[in-house]
Design a protein around this motif. Structure first.
Motif, mmCIF file in Angstrom:
data_model
loop_
_atom_site.group_PDB
_atom_site.id
_atom_site.type_symbol
_atom_site.label_atom_id
_atom_site.label_comp_id
_atom_site.label_asym_id
_atom_site.label_seq_id
_atom_site.Cartn_x
_atom_site.Cartn_y
_atom_site.Cartn_z
ATOM 1 N N ASN A 81 44.881 49.024 34.466
ATOM 2 C CA ASN A 81 44.747 48.994 35.925
ATOM 3 C C ASN A 81 45.408 50.206 36.585
ATOM 4 O O ASN A 81 44.831 50.822 37.484
ATOM 5 N N ASP A 82 46.600 50.567 36.120
ATOM 6 C CA ASP A 82 47.339 51.680 36.741
ATOM 7 C C ASP A 82 46.657 53.023 36.514
ATOM 8 O O ASP A 82 46.664 53.887 37.395
ATOM 9 N N SER B 86 45.605 38.409 37.003
ATOM 10 C CA SER B 86 46.904 38.322 37.682
ATOM 11 C C SER B 86 47.504 39.707 37.883
ATOM 12 O O SER B 86 48.157 39.975 38.892
ATOM 13 N N GLU B 87 47.236 40.606 36.945
ATOM 14 C CA GLU B 87 47.759 41.979 37.051
ATOM 15 C C GLU B 87 46.964 42.781 38.080
ATOM 16 O O GLU B 87 47.542 43.478 38.912
ATOM 17 N N GLY C 297 44.492 38.952 47.438
ATOM 18 C CA GLY C 297 44.444 39.735 46.209
ATOM 19 C C GLY C 297 44.294 41.219 46.487
ATOM 20 O O GLY C 297 43.761 41.623 47.527
ATOM 21 N N ALA C 298 44.751 42.052 45.534
ATOM 22 C CA ALA C 298 44.754 43.501 45.725
ATOM 23 C C ALA C 298 43.597 44.205 45.021
ATOM 24 O O ALA C 298 43.305 45.367 45.294
ATOM 25 N N GLN D 230 44.970 41.653 40.571
ATOM 26 C CA GLN D 230 45.055 41.082 41.914
ATOM 27 C C GLN D 230 46.501 40.953 42.412
ATOM 28 O O GLN D 230 46.718 40.608 43.579
ATOM 29 N N LYS D 231 47.468 41.204 41.523
ATOM 30 C CA LYS D 231 48.894 41.030 41.854
ATOM 31 C C LYS D 231 49.172 39.574 42.213
ATOM 32 O O LYS D 231 49.833 39.254 43.193
ATOM 33 N N PHE D 232 48.622 38.676 41.355
ATOM 34 C CA PHE D 232 48.760 37.248 41.540
ATOM 35 C C PHE D 232 49.736 36.662 40.529
ATOM 36 O O PHE D 232 50.001 37.263 39.479
ATOM 37 N N SER D 233 50.179 35.440 40.821
ATOM 38 C CA SER D 233 50.838 34.625 39.813
ATOM 39 C C SER D 233 49.742 34.081 38.889
ATOM 40 O O SER D 233 48.547 34.164 39.220
ATOM 41 N N LYS E 245 48.163 46.146 32.556
ATOM 42 C CA LYS E 245 48.866 46.953 33.555
ATOM 43 C C LYS E 245 48.513 48.429 33.371
ATOM 44 O O LYS E 245 48.250 49.149 34.341
ATOM 45 N N LYS F 245 49.720 41.656 28.935
ATOM 46 C CA LYS F 245 50.143 42.046 30.290
ATOM 47 C C LYS F 245 50.411 43.546 30.352
ATOM 48 O O LYS F 245 50.017 44.225 31.305
#
Length: 224
Positions: free
Chosen positions: A40-41, A187-188, A110-111, A190-193, A37, A33
């Motif tokens: 992605n960031d 999940s990271e 999703g993002a 798309q900012k999903f669970s 992160k 995770k």
């Protein structure tokens, strides 16, 4: 003024949990995770294309084995087509899947976009890419028989059978690790669970498989 600029630079740096190139490949096993992160960031893309080339090769070898290509093709032609063809074209299927994930993910709010999902997929494939070591090892041991439908080469050799099953088990575990990384990475991005990420992974497949099953069912009913 100079002090203010320096402080701003430090704030920008501290905004991300900085990871080195080595950290990406080592910490992904224990802190996926955190790694995803960071990827992605910071839009980290180093080794992206190399990883996707190898991912394409992995997919090509999987198809060659599943289709028993050794029954009709020489070992050289199989290996050559998997490495060259898979390496050059295999990334396309992953990009299409990333685009479908982005599209279906928007239904779930999703993002992520196609590029961010594709980037994540490249690093999620690290375990599966490592599985190539065991594929090449088995090719070295069994040769063309590895791609044949017949399993006589395993039944007549106990040591060979043990090597095969150990290698296959490790390959399966590495593939499962890639799947887990894919869920965590998605999940990271798309900012999903985790649950939504799993649903997002399944939706594009359902969009393709369900219509095919309906067509097959209709054809079957018409013939009956």
């Amino acid at each position: 003024m100079e002090t203010k600029n320096t402080e701003d630079q430090f704030e920008e740096f501290e905004k991300y949990d900085a990871l080195s190139d080595q950290d990406i490949f080592t910490k992904i096993w224990t802190e996926p995770k955190r790694v995803f992160k960071f990827i992605n960031d910071t839009q980290y893309e180093k080794y992206l294309y190399i990883l996707m080339i190898f991912a394409g090769i992995v997919r090509a070898f999987d198809r060659a084995s599943a289709k028993d290509m050794g029954d009709n093709s020489s070992l050289f032609s199989i290996v050559f087509s998997c490495i060259i063809g898979g390496g050059m074209l295999g990334w396309i299927s992953y990009y299409i899947y990333a685009a479908l994930l982005s599209w279906s993910g928007k239904w779930l709010n999703g993002a992520g976009n196609t590029s961010s999902i594709y980037r994540m997929m490249a690093y999620a494939m690290i375990p599966s890419i490592m599985g190539l070591i065991f594929v090449f090892f088995q090719i070295a041991v069994y040769g063309q028989d590895y791609f044949k439908s017949s399993t006589d080469y395993l039944e007549s050799n106990i040591v060979g059978s043990i090597v095969f099953w150990i290698s296959l088990t490790i390959e399966i575990l590495l593939s499962l690790a890639s799947l887990v990384f894919m869920v965590i990475g998605l999940s990271e991005v798309q900012k999903f669970s985790i649950g939504k990420a799993v649903t997002n992974l399944i939706l594009p497949i359902a969009f393709i498989v369900v219509p095919i099953l309906i067509i097959v069912l209709i054809v079957f009913l018409v013939k009956v």
